[in-house]
Design a protein around this motif. Structure first.
Motif, PDB file in Angstrom:
ATOM      1  N   VAL A 202       0.056  59.139   1.937  1.00  0.00           N
ATOM      2  CA  VAL A 202      -0.260  57.727   2.183  1.00  0.00           C
ATOM      3  C   VAL A 202       0.809  56.927   3.721  1.00  0.00           C
ATOM      4  O   VAL A 202      -0.533  56.541   4.748  1.00  0.00           O
ATOM      5  CB  VAL A 202       0.188  56.512   1.706  1.00  0.00           C
ATOM      6  CG1 VAL A 202      -0.050  55.151   1.802  1.00  0.00           C
ATOM      7  CG2 VAL A 202      -0.886  56.478   0.282  1.00  0.00           C
ATOM      8  N   LEU A 203       1.581  57.396   3.428  1.00  0.00           N
ATOM      9  CA  LEU A 203       2.632  57.171   4.676  1.00  0.00           C
ATOM     10  C   LEU A 203       1.749  58.322   6.179  1.00  0.00           C
ATOM     11  O   LEU A 203       2.067  57.408   6.788  1.00  0.00           O
ATOM     12  CB  LEU A 203       4.183  58.224   4.187  1.00  0.00           C
ATOM     13  CG  LEU A 203       5.152  56.878   3.373  1.00  0.00           C
ATOM     14  CD1 LEU A 203       6.281  57.820   3.453  1.00  0.00           C
ATOM     15  CD2 LEU A 203       4.529  55.389   3.814  1.00  0.00           C
ATOM     16  N   HIS A 204       1.332  59.525   5.726  1.00  0.00           N
ATOM     17  CA  HIS A 204       0.976  59.746   7.044  1.00  0.00           C
ATOM     18  C   HIS A 204      -0.673  58.736   7.685  1.00  0.00           C
ATOM     19  O   HIS A 204      -0.392  58.876   8.864  1.00  0.00           O
ATOM     20  CB  HIS A 204       0.373  61.487   6.155  1.00  0.00           C
ATOM     21  CG  HIS A 204       1.660  62.233   6.956  1.00  0.00           C
ATOM     22  ND1 HIS A 204       1.918  63.393   6.427  1.00  0.00           N
ATOM     23  CD2 HIS A 204       2.279  62.878   8.027  1.00  0.00           C
ATOM     24  CE1 HIS A 204       2.999  64.119   6.493  1.00  0.00           C
ATOM     25  NE2 HIS A 204       3.337  63.533   7.662  1.00  0.00           N
ATOM     26  N   LEU A 205      -1.544  59.273   6.617  1.00  0.00           N
ATOM     27  CA  LEU A 205      -2.306  58.372   6.858  1.00  0.00           C
ATOM     28  C   LEU A 205      -2.208  57.128   7.492  1.00  0.00           C
ATOM     29  O   LEU A 205      -3.279  56.657   8.389  1.00  0.00           O
ATOM     30  CB  LEU A 205      -3.394  57.836   5.527  1.00  0.00           C
ATOM     31  CG  LEU A 205      -3.692  59.612   5.083  1.00  0.00           C
ATOM     32  CD1 LEU A 205      -4.989  58.829   3.736  1.00  0.00           C
ATOM     33  CD2 LEU A 205      -4.218  59.989   5.892  1.00  0.00           C
ATOM     34  N   ILE A 206      -0.757  56.392   7.354  1.00  0.00           N
ATOM     35  CA  ILE A 206      -1.020  55.038   8.411  1.00  0.00           C
ATOM     36  C   ILE A 206      -0.350  55.124   9.186  1.00  0.00           C
ATOM     37  O   ILE A 206       0.396  54.240  10.165  1.00  0.00           O
ATOM     38  CB  ILE A 206      -0.762  53.971   7.109  1.00  0.00           C
ATOM     39  CG1 ILE A 206       1.349  54.118   6.478  1.00  0.00           C
ATOM     40  CG2 ILE A 206      -1.568  53.303   6.137  1.00  0.00           C
ATOM     41  CD1 ILE A 206       1.361  52.505   5.624  1.00  0.00           C
ATOM     42  N   GLY A 207       0.098  56.594   9.590  1.00  0.00           N
ATOM     43  CA  GLY A 207       0.803  56.021  10.793  1.00  0.00           C
ATOM     44  C   GLY A 207       1.909  56.889  11.213  1.00  0.00           C
ATOM     45  O   GLY A 207       2.987  57.310  11.912  1.00  0.00           O
ATOM     46  N   ALA A 208       2.858  57.238   9.505  1.00  0.00           N
ATOM     47  CA  ALA A 208       3.947  57.804   9.715  1.00  0.00           C
ATOM     48  C   ALA A 208       4.039  58.731  10.366  1.00  0.00           C
ATOM     49  O   ALA A 208       3.364  60.018  10.076  1.00  0.00           O
ATOM     50  CB  ALA A 208       4.174  57.512   8.723  1.00  0.00           C
TER      51      ALA A 208
ATOM     52  N   ARG B  79      -2.447  55.527  13.849  1.00  0.00           N
ATOM     53  CA  ARG B  79      -1.980  54.030  13.877  1.00  0.00           C
ATOM     54  C   ARG B  79      -3.164  53.197  14.692  1.00  0.00           C
ATOM     55  O   ARG B  79      -3.074  52.003  14.615  1.00  0.00           O
ATOM     56  CB  ARG B  79      -1.091  54.446  15.078  1.00  0.00           C
ATOM     57  CG  ARG B  79       0.816  54.708  13.886  1.00  0.00           C
ATOM     58  CD  ARG B  79       1.296  54.657  15.042  1.00  0.00           C
ATOM     59  NE  ARG B  79       2.519  55.309  14.101  1.00  0.00           N
ATOM     60  CZ  ARG B  79       3.973  55.968  15.082  1.00  0.00           C
ATOM     61  NH1 ARG B  79       3.649  54.942  15.852  1.00  0.00           N
ATOM     62  NH2 ARG B  79       3.695  56.168  14.015  1.00  0.00           N
ATOM     63  N   ILE B 106       6.307  51.292   9.785  1.00  0.00           N
ATOM     64  CA  ILE B 106       6.225  52.709  10.105  1.00  0.00           C
ATOM     65  C   ILE B 106       6.396  53.035  12.183  1.00  0.00           C
ATOM     66  O   ILE B 106       6.761  54.177  13.005  1.00  0.00           O
ATOM     67  CB  ILE B 106       5.096  53.720   9.950  1.00  0.00           C
ATOM     68  CG1 ILE B 106       6.340  53.827   8.499  1.00  0.00           C
ATOM     69  CG2 ILE B 106       4.661  54.509  10.466  1.00  0.00           C
ATOM     70  CD1 ILE B 106       4.880  54.181   7.692  1.00  0.00           C
TER      71      ILE B 106
END
Ligand code: ADP
Ligand code: MG
Lengths: 295, 232
Positions: A202-208, B79, B106
């Motif tokens: 999830v973190l990856h998918l929201i741009g982390a 993003r 983030i």
């Protein structure tokens, strides 16, 4: 700020049961490492004492012989040596001094004369002279029975060699401890990565970025290591104090007390920091390596 | 904006769940994606969200071919994409507020700028009183609204929503569709997957119809009046 202390806001690593054993293992590792460092530095101080005393000089060794008048032999040998061209000075080493050099091995209270310790004469040679050491040795042996020019100082050399071996052993133990720590940390992180795979996705998918995720892991694990290292170090220091206390109170102890020197103490105090850094680096490598295989 | 050319997709070594998908979405467009259950709607959105890779074909997003992207370029591109997952994918230990704030955090926004903005958005989707609630204590519809708020908080250029109104009552569903429409008016490209044909008819946007992993574009009046239960 909280991130730096090690809270992992999104991953909540601190709720993981699987990583709770880590500080305990790290504490045990640091305990062993601290003892190894104690041995390493104490020995290295002893070795430099031994070698400094006799460096640059030749030594004449007069073999221990309970039936002979050793003091006279020493005087004769000193006289002969002083007359030899090229010798700047010859000085009998007092028995107390010899004993002091050997104290780490014999204990402080070894009685003089009881031990078959050779008498030693320190010979300082003119810097620009070329003496035939073999000939001098021969001449000396003829004049004084049992006297021998100790070119290689085999006896002390062996002590130094023994000291060095133990030092290498201690260093090897340190390496082993480091390797085991790294392996334990790798397993703990792998488990964490698997347990948190969904949140990581999830973190990856929201741009982390990978870095963002790796930081949460590395801060958390570095903190765990550091917190585990502190009690391990404290217990080791207490153990060393107790050891020194016992050594000091025992009569005729065969063991030297541990004396770390300033470098040793600094090394000890740096241990928790070092293990935290090692953990941080290891975790970073593992996490970034495994994230790279994700989309 | 979005271009698919002969795209195929499979999970692991399984059969292709998407076959020969080709389409082109203009910037600022608003499309529905529909089809029976199991047709591959969610799978297609996973490709759009850069969550999965196609097994063949070319996908171009924001004028960049996805398979040629370096790993370091992915976060910046993600993003620009807001995603409402069918199963929400909220982080259970974070409050509604923190969940919605996460994309901003983030992206490196300052805390002081984040929370005012996030609280206003939560207020707007009717969760003003649940800002501190954790997802497990929220109803399905409330979770879905948190997920939508998280997807739009960053003002994405591409908004993808997978059955975004499935868990809420019709009135709230409409309200959120209007939110999507507003975002679309300010330039956001929107793709909404839904099997709610009533919703599609009501809004009248172009429809991509998926069946058995194949895509056809249909006019509104060519849509079936309902999907057969077995999903075809
Ligand atoms: N994670 C997965 N692993 C394997 N197969 C999957 C997975 N997700 C979906 N599928 C399969 O892919 C096909 C399309 O599913 P999906 O894209 O979820 O359809 P829809 O969203 O239109 O209902 C289905 O046959 C489904 O069983
Ligand atoms: Mg679906």
């Amino acid at each position: 700020m909280m991130q730096i202390i090690g809270k992992s806001a999104e991953l909540q690593l601190e709720k993981d049961v699987s990583t709770r054993y880590l500080p305990v293992v790290i504490a045990a590792m640091i305990f062993l490492a601290a003892l190894a460092i104690g041995g390493l530095f104490s020995l290295s101080n002893a070795i430099s004492d031994w070698s400094a005393t006799l460096t640059g000089n030749l030594t004449v060794e007069i073999a221990f012989d309970p039936t002979a008048d050793l003091d006279k032999k020493v005087t004769d040998a000193v006289e002969l040596l002083s007359k030899t061209p090229g010798v700047a000075a010859a000085r009998a080493i007092e028995q107390e001094e010899t004993l002091k050099l050997l104290e780490p091995f014999l204990g402080r209270n070894a009685a003089l004369g009881d031990l078959p310790i050779p008498r030693l004469i320190e010979v300082i040679i003119d810097e620009d002279s070329a003496i035939d050491l073999a000939a001098l040795n021969e001449k000396l042996g003829e004049a004084v029975a049992g006297a021998r020019l100790d070119i290689h100082r085999p006896w002390l050399d062996k002590m130094v060699l023994l000291g060095r071996s133990v030092q290498i052993l201690a260093a090897a133990i340190m390496l082993l401890i480091g390797a085991v720590t790294v392996i334990i940390v790798i397993f703990a992180v792998r488990t964490g990565l698997i347990m948190h795979a969904e949140v990581i996705q999830v973190l990856h998918l929201i741009g982390a970025r990978d870095q963002y995720i790796a930081e949460q892991f590395q801060n958390y694990f570095a903190r765990l290591s550091f917190l585990g290292a502190l009690p391990g170090l404290i217990v080791a220091i207490i153990v060393m104090f107790i050891f020194n206390f016992l050594v000091g109170s025992l009569e005729a102890s065969m063991l030297p007390p541990l004396s770390l020197g300033v470098e040793g103490i600094i090394a000890l105090l740096l241990l928790p920091l070092m293990v935290a850094l090692l953990t941080r680096f290891t975790v970073r490598r593992v996490v970034l390596g495994s994230l790279e295989r994700m989309m | 904006m979005v271009r698919f050319e002969n795209v195929g997709m499979r999970y692991g070594l399984g059969p292709e769940v998407l076959r020969d998908i080709s389409f082109h979405l203009q910037p600022g467009s608003f499309h529905f994606l529909t089809g029976p259950t199991g047709a591959g709607k969610s799978s297609l959105l996973k490709l759009l969200a850069l969550s999965h890779r196609p097994s063949r074909g070319l996908i171009t997003l924001f004028n960049k071919e996805v398979s040629s992207l370096a790993r370091d370029d992915l976060p910046a591109m993600r993003r620009k994409i807001g995603v409402v997952f069918q199963d929400f994918r909220l982080l259970d230990h974070l409050s509604a507020l923190e969940n919605v704030a996460l994309p901003l955090k983030i992206a490196g926004a300052k805390n002081s700028q984040i929370y005012q903005h996030v609280a206003e958005l939560l207020e707007w989707v009717g969760l003003g009183r649940q800002v501190d609630a954790k997802p497990p204590t929220l109803s399905g519809g409330e979770k879905q609204r948190v997920a939508i708020a998280r997807a739009v908080i960053n003002r994405p250029q591409l908004l993808i929503a997978d059955e975004p109104t499935g868990s809420m009552d019709a009135e709230m569903g409409l309200r959120l569709m209007y939110l999507f429409q507003e975002l679309n008016k300010i330039g956001t490209t929107v793709v909404v997957a839904t099997h709610d044909l009533g919703l599609i008819k009501r809004f009248g946007n172009p429809v991509m119809f998926l069946k058995d992993g194949m895509l056809t574009t249909r006019k509104q009046d060519e849509l079936p009046s309902q999907f057969s239960r077995d999903g075809g």
